[in-house]
Design a protein around this motif. Structure first.
Motif, PDB file in Angstrom:
ATOM      1  N   PRO A  24      -6.433 -18.240   3.251  1.00 38.00           N
ATOM      2  CA  PRO A  24      -5.238 -19.089   3.186  1.00 38.00           C
ATOM      3  C   PRO A  24      -4.772 -19.268   1.738  1.00 38.00           C
ATOM      4  O   PRO A  24      -5.286 -20.112   1.017  1.00 38.00           O
ATOM      5  N   VAL A  25      -3.791 -18.465   1.330  1.00 36.86           N
ATOM      6  CA  VAL A  25      -3.398 -18.463  -0.076  1.00 36.86           C
ATOM      7  C   VAL A  25      -1.929 -18.804  -0.320  1.00 36.86           C
ATOM      8  O   VAL A  25      -1.565 -19.147  -1.440  1.00 36.86           O
ATOM      9  N   TYR A  26      -1.080 -18.724   0.694  1.00 33.77           N
ATOM     10  CA  TYR A  26       0.356 -18.888   0.487  1.00 33.77           C
ATOM     11  C   TYR A  26       0.820 -20.299   0.844  1.00 33.77           C
ATOM     12  O   TYR A  26       0.549 -20.796   1.931  1.00 33.77           O
ATOM     13  N   VAL A  27       1.528 -20.930  -0.089  1.00 31.21           N
ATOM     14  CA  VAL A  27       2.149 -22.222   0.203  1.00 31.21           C
ATOM     15  C   VAL A  27       3.332 -21.964   1.128  1.00 31.21           C
ATOM     16  O   VAL A  27       3.781 -20.824   1.293  1.00 31.21           O
ATOM     17  N   ILE A  28       3.863 -23.002   1.718  1.00 27.49           N
ATOM     18  CA  ILE A  28       4.887 -22.847   2.742  1.00 27.49           C
ATOM     19  C   ILE A  28       6.144 -22.146   2.218  1.00 27.49           C
ATOM     20  O   ILE A  28       6.747 -21.334   2.919  1.00 27.49           O
ATOM     21  N   SER A  29       6.541 -22.403   0.964  1.00 30.49           N
ATOM     22  CA  SER A  29       7.743 -21.766   0.437  1.00 30.49           C
ATOM     23  C   SER A  29       7.561 -20.254   0.306  1.00 30.49           C
ATOM     24  O   SER A  29       8.459 -19.469   0.611  1.00 30.49           O
ATOM     25  N   VAL A  30       6.381 -19.823  -0.131  1.00 29.43           N
ATOM     26  CA  VAL A  30       6.102 -18.399  -0.261  1.00 29.43           C
ATOM     27  C   VAL A  30       5.978 -17.766   1.129  1.00 29.43           C
ATOM     28  O   VAL A  30       6.511 -16.680   1.375  1.00 29.43           O
ATOM     29  N   ALA A  31       5.308 -18.451   2.048  1.00 28.77           N
ATOM     30  CA  ALA A  31       5.175 -17.938   3.411  1.00 28.77           C
ATOM     31  C   ALA A  31       6.546 -17.791   4.062  1.00 28.77           C
ATOM     32  O   ALA A  31       6.801 -16.817   4.776  1.00 28.77           O
ATOM     33  N   ALA A  32       7.439 -18.737   3.789  1.00 24.42           N
ATOM     34  CA  ALA A  32       8.792 -18.659   4.342  1.00 24.42           C
ATOM     35  C   ALA A  32       9.517 -17.439   3.795  1.00 24.42           C
ATOM     36  O   ALA A  32      10.173 -16.698   4.543  1.00 24.42           O
ATOM     37  N   GLY A  36      10.581 -14.310   6.040  1.00 21.30           N
ATOM     38  CA  GLY A  36      12.018 -14.296   6.266  1.00 21.30           C
ATOM     39  C   GLY A  36      12.515 -15.478   7.088  1.00 21.30           C
ATOM     40  O   GLY A  36      13.586 -15.413   7.689  1.00 21.30           O
ATOM     41  N   LEU A  37      11.733 -16.537   7.118  1.00 19.02           N
ATOM     42  CA  LEU A  37      12.088 -17.727   7.889  1.00 19.02           C
ATOM     43  C   LEU A  37      12.289 -18.917   6.962  1.00 19.02           C
ATOM     44  O   LEU A  37      11.833 -18.916   5.818  1.00 19.02           O
ATOM     45  N   ARG A  61       0.075 -27.146   3.802  1.00 13.96           N
ATOM     46  CA  ARG A  61      -0.183 -25.931   4.585  1.00 13.96           C
ATOM     47  C   ARG A  61      -0.486 -24.762   3.656  1.00 13.96           C
ATOM     48  O   ARG A  61       0.166 -24.585   2.640  1.00 13.96           O
ATOM     49  N   ARG A  62      -1.447 -23.933   4.065  1.00 12.35           N
ATOM     50  CA  ARG A  62      -1.770 -22.709   3.354  1.00 12.35           C
ATOM     51  C   ARG A  62      -1.817 -21.581   4.381  1.00 12.35           C
ATOM     52  O   ARG A  62      -2.608 -21.611   5.313  1.00 12.35           O
ATOM     53  N   TYR A  63      -0.952 -20.603   4.182  1.00 14.41           N
ATOM     54  CA  TYR A  63      -0.818 -19.498   5.118  1.00 14.41           C
ATOM     55  C   TYR A  63      -1.582 -18.278   4.626  1.00 14.41           C
ATOM     56  O   TYR A  63      -1.647 -18.006   3.432  1.00 14.41           O
ATOM     57  N   SER A  64      -2.116 -17.520   5.552  1.00 17.33           N
ATOM     58  CA  SER A  64      -2.816 -16.270   5.234  1.00 17.33           C
ATOM     59  C   SER A  64      -1.882 -15.096   5.538  1.00 17.33           C
ATOM     60  O   SER A  64      -0.810 -15.270   6.136  1.00 17.33           O
ATOM     61  N   ALA A  65      -2.310 -13.906   5.143  1.00 11.61           N
ATOM     62  CA  ALA A  65      -1.533 -12.707   5.457  1.00 11.61           C
ATOM     63  C   ALA A  65      -1.433 -12.530   6.979  1.00 11.61           C
ATOM     64  O   ALA A  65      -0.392 -12.118   7.497  1.00 11.61           O
ATOM     65  N   ARG A  66      -2.489 -12.878   7.696  1.00 12.87           N
ATOM     66  CA  ARG A  66      -2.445 -12.796   9.166  1.00 12.87           C
ATOM     67  C   ARG A  66      -1.403 -13.785   9.721  1.00 12.87           C
ATOM     68  O   ARG A  66      -0.678 -13.465  10.657  1.00 12.87           O
ATOM     69  N   ASP A  67      -1.332 -14.972   9.135  1.00 18.92           N
ATOM     70  CA  ASP A  67      -0.318 -15.950   9.557  1.00 18.92           C
ATOM     71  C   ASP A  67       1.092 -15.408   9.327  1.00 18.92           C
ATOM     72  O   ASP A  67       1.981 -15.584  10.164  1.00 18.92           O
ATOM     73  N   ILE A  68       1.297 -14.751   8.187  1.00 22.03           N
ATOM     74  CA  ILE A  68       2.613 -14.181   7.866  1.00 22.03           C
ATOM     75  C   ILE A  68       2.985 -13.127   8.909  1.00 22.03           C
ATOM     76  O   ILE A  68       4.110 -13.094   9.415  1.00 22.03           O
ATOM     77  N   ASP A  69       2.033 -12.257   9.255  1.00 19.74           N
ATOM     78  CA  ASP A  69       2.278 -11.245  10.287  1.00 19.74           C
ATOM     79  C   ASP A  69       2.621 -11.901  11.621  1.00 19.74           C
ATOM     80  O   ASP A  69       3.520 -11.452  12.335  1.00 19.74           O
ATOM     81  N   LEU A  70       1.924 -12.970  11.943  1.00 13.85           N
ATOM     82  CA  LEU A  70       2.190 -13.677  13.202  1.00 13.85           C
ATOM     83  C   LEU A  70       3.570 -14.333  13.180  1.00 13.85           C
ATOM     84  O   LEU A  70       4.299 -14.297  14.185  1.00 13.85           O
ATOM     85  N   LEU A  71       3.944 -14.896  12.045  1.00 10.98           N
ATOM     86  CA  LEU A  71       5.290 -15.475  11.920  1.00 10.98           C
ATOM     87  C   LEU A  71       6.357 -14.412  12.156  1.00 10.98           C
ATOM     88  O   LEU A  71       7.352 -14.651  12.854  1.00 10.98           O
ATOM     89  N   ARG A  72       6.146 -13.248  11.586  1.00 10.77           N
ATOM     90  CA  ARG A  72       7.096 -12.145  11.772  1.00 10.77           C
ATOM     91  C   ARG A  72       7.162 -11.721  13.238  1.00 10.77           C
ATOM     92  O   ARG A  72       8.228 -11.413  13.764  1.00 10.77           O
TER      93      ARG A  72
END
Length: 157
Positions: A24-32, A36-37, A61-72
């Protein structure tokens, strides 16, 4: 890991942090940005249980690369496939169940293979313990011959 297969070094020169796709490395602004959300959409998805990022001690919130893929993937299912969020949540749950079941099947296959090897080894041990002076038995009822055996006594006969 760096792109060349080496470990990343911490800035102090100490041991590297092992980053995985679940880190879990990405803050919400970076994850957004990466997904692309809008950040508010990420918050809504979190509230609905579609994507559940890790939390810092301060509840950030801290998002992982897997979370980013799931968001997409949530975005793709919603926009391209026209699936509502409740349907997407069910799809995610079912995919997680399938993954868990596949993992369990793999564990059970390994256990079965291990049991088969152990059984073969035990069978080999049993066969190795057989007496070699025994002879096979033939069913005498299939023939009309009569065989009489008498032990020799002291060499007289």
């Amino acid at each position: 890991m760096d792109g060349r297969g080496g470990r990343r070094q911490h800035f102090t020169g100490g041991p590297a942090y092992e980053l995985t796709e679940d880190s879990p490395v990405y803050v919400i602004s970076v994850a957004a940005q990466l997904s692309g959300l809008h950040p508010q959409t990420l918050r809504q998805y979190d509230r609905l249980g579609l994507v559940s990022p890790d939390r810092t001690p301060g509840r950030g919130r801290r998002y992982s690369a897997r979370d980013i893929d799931l968001l997409r993937e949530v975005q793709r299912l919603s926009q391209d496939e026209g699936i509502n969020l409740a349907g997407i949540k069910r799809i995610i749950e079912l995919e997680q169940q399938v993954a868990a079941l596949q993992s369990r099947v793999a564990e059970l296959q390994q256990a079965v293979e291990g049991a088969a090897v152990a059984m073969q080894q035990r069978e080999a041990q049993v066969h190795a313990s057989y007496r070699r002076d025994l002879v096979p038995y033939e069913d005498v009822h299939s023939s009309s011959a009569l065989v009489v055996w008498r032990p020799k006594r002291g060499g007289n006969r």
